[in-house]
Design an enzyme around this catalytic site. Structure first.
Site, PDB file in Angstrom:
ATOM      1  N   GLY A   1     -36.073  90.072 -92.716  1.00 58.19           N
ATOM      2  CA  GLY A   1     -35.269  88.701 -92.504  1.00 58.19           C
ATOM      3  C   GLY A   1     -36.259  87.823 -91.541  1.00 58.19           C
ATOM      4  CB  SER A   2     -35.205  85.279 -89.064  1.00 60.75           C
ATOM      5  OG  SER A   2     -34.239  84.785 -90.048  1.00 60.75           O
ATOM      6  CB  THR A   3     -38.385  90.051 -87.560  1.00 62.54           C
ATOM      7  OG1 THR A   3     -38.378  90.607 -88.822  1.00 62.54           O
ATOM      8  CG2 THR A   3     -37.257  90.138 -86.500  1.00 62.54           C
TER       9      THR A   3
ATOM     10  CE  LYS B   1     -36.448  82.363 -90.561  1.00 63.09           C
ATOM     11  NZ  LYS B   1     -35.109  81.757 -90.331  1.00 63.09           N
TER      12      LYS B   1
END
Length: 485
Positions: A215-217, A219
């Protein structure tokens, strides 16, 4: 008479030669066949005829041996078995060995030739060696904080010392007590059937053997690629990022959970986890540079061992531009172990330099003499130092101003990144809550710990699942335990 004696002597000599030849044939030629025969219990009797060496945490044993008085005399025991099971694994007379018990089996059982006082000593004397011990890098306080922080949740924690790669914590829940598998009786068989049949898979080491969409980790990786490639040069300049963002070549429109993501700067997009900004950044960077950065962090590596094997974290290199956009926000085919995401945070904390993680500090003989030491591997550059410094600044902003406020520790500098990963057909699965972070004490010259936490949320709590809400408090507890030691 003399002639008869001579004939008898020759005959006896021939018999003696025949006995020697046959003994050599049995020992040397057919020996492996007999050793491998299931009916031959001698190897097992010898293997379990003495106490097994210990696995240690902070100099204290977390394993032991119990004298049963039976043919297979010594059984393995475990101190706080569920707490350390993701590190030790099990040593079972019926089902073999796993994890450290398997990777260091030769030393622990005494079979490793390195334990002999001189080469070939045991072959000549016929004596065995006492089992050696394994000193781990695990930090007892961090391990307990992670285990208690996860509590009744299904999930995992991995923590690393950024400057060295020492693994400070490996926790997976739900866990199990490996001592229930130590012997070979009916109770052991029942325990095995119960554990292997449990749908929650308590024997699965989620910290190193389970991969999740990050997920957004992820990024953090995308931001590193964009900064190193020069796609972004100013953290505060607006990006050209529509909201919603239509994935290239499709009619699929990507949206955000947060407001204000249209043309947001990299700093704002990182703090509030704007999917549209990072999907477009990944597309602008391109497959080649995104893959190169991900692989520098450790993705797509089949050979990572700590010393037991770690599941391969993946970044798909054969994607089209739309799939690349999704991959760049930690979805599509992007998958990572918690240990891999701890490695990502550690590389940022260590100025762009990555160290291969390791779990064994040293191995020692029963008398205390050192057999071997591990130590840090050579550092490899994941990103430029300037990019690492800017990423560290962005991660601090997440904790101080964004979605990671629950990870803040008074008197310490903390950087982090939250993530809520969708999965399943049509994102129907219960989301995973992620948090990756690092921390530096107020008097420390450099960060002392990097952590990754994943929590598999419950369906009943779907609307409340978030990295900042579920995973960040666990990471904070682990970091505080290390900084306070």
């Amino acid at each position: 008479m003399t002639r008869n004696i001579r004939h008898a002597a020759v005959f006896c000599a021939l018999l003696l030669v025949a006995l020697v030849v046959n003994a050599a044939r049995v020992q040397l030629v057919r020996g492996p066949e007999f050793d491998g025969n299931p009916a031959n219990r001698r190897p097992d009797i010898a293997r379990y005829g003495q106490p097994r060496g210990d696995i240690r945490v902070g100099g204290e044993p977390v394993t032991g041996s119990r004298d049963t008085g039976e043919h297979l005399r010594y059984e393995r025991t475990y101190t706080e078995g569920p707490l350390y099971a993701p590190v030790t694994g099990f040593a079972s007379q019926a089902y073999g060995t796993t994890l450290l018990e398997h990777a260091e089996d030769g030393l622990l059982s005494g079979a490793d030739p390195a334990l002999a006082p001189i080469p070939l000593w045991n072959d000549v004397t016929g004596f065995g060696n006492a089992g050696g011990s394994v000193e781990t890098t695990i930090h007892a306080g961090a391990q307990r904080a992670a285990f208690e922080g996860l509590g009744g949740h299904k999930g995992a924690v991995a923590a690393i010392e950024p400057a060295t790669g020492r693994v400070l914590a490996l926790v997976s829940t739900p866990s199990y007590d490996p001592q229930h598998l130590s012997g070979n009786g009916a109770a052991v068989k029942r325990a095995w059937e119960r554990l292997t049949g449990d749908p929650d898979k308590p024997m699965l080491n989620r910290a190193v053997r389970q991969t999740y969409p990050p997920g957004s980790t992820f990024k953090v990786v995308t931001a590193a690629a964009a900064l190193d490639a020069g796609v972004v040069s100013d953290l505060d300049a607006p990006t050209v990022s529509p909201d919603p963002y239509t994935l290239p070549g499709t009619r699929t429109r990507l949206t955000n959970e947060s407001e204000g993501c249209r043309d947001a700067s990299l700093r704002e997009a990182f703090e509030w986890s704007c999917n549209t900004v990072f999907a477009k950044l990944g597309v602008d960077v391109g497959v080649a540079d995104m893959a190169a950065t991900a692989e520098a962090f450790g993705f797509n590596d089949d050979g990572l061992r700590v010393p037991f094997s770690v599941a391969r974290s993946t970044f798909d290199t054969s994607v089209d531009r739309a799939q690349l956009g999704l991959s760049s926000i930690g979805q599509y085919n992007t998958r990572a172990t918690p240990l891999q995401m701890a490695m990502v945070a550690a590389a940022v904390a260590n100025g762009g330099q990555a160290r291969t993680p390791y779990l064994v500090e040293r191995t020692v003989r029963a008398g205390g003499a050192v057999v071997a030491t591990s130590g840090s591997s050579p550092a490899r550059e994941v990103m430029s130092p300037a990019t690492a410094a800017r990423l560290a600044e962005l991660m601090r902003g997440v904790v101080e101003n964004g979605t990671g406020a629950n990870a803040a520790i008074p008197g310490a500098v903390v950087g982090g990144k939250t993530g809520t990963a969708q999965h399943g057909v049509g994102n129907s699965g219960t989301p995973y809550a992620w948090f990756v972070s690092w921390a530096r004490g107020g008097q420390d010259a450099e960060p002392r710990v990097a952590v990754a936490v994943v929590v598999e949320g419950r369906a009943a709590d779907r609307g409340e699942i978030s990295g900042g809400g579920l995973a960040a408090p666990v990471a904070r507890a682990v970091m505080a335990a290390v900084l306070g030691s």
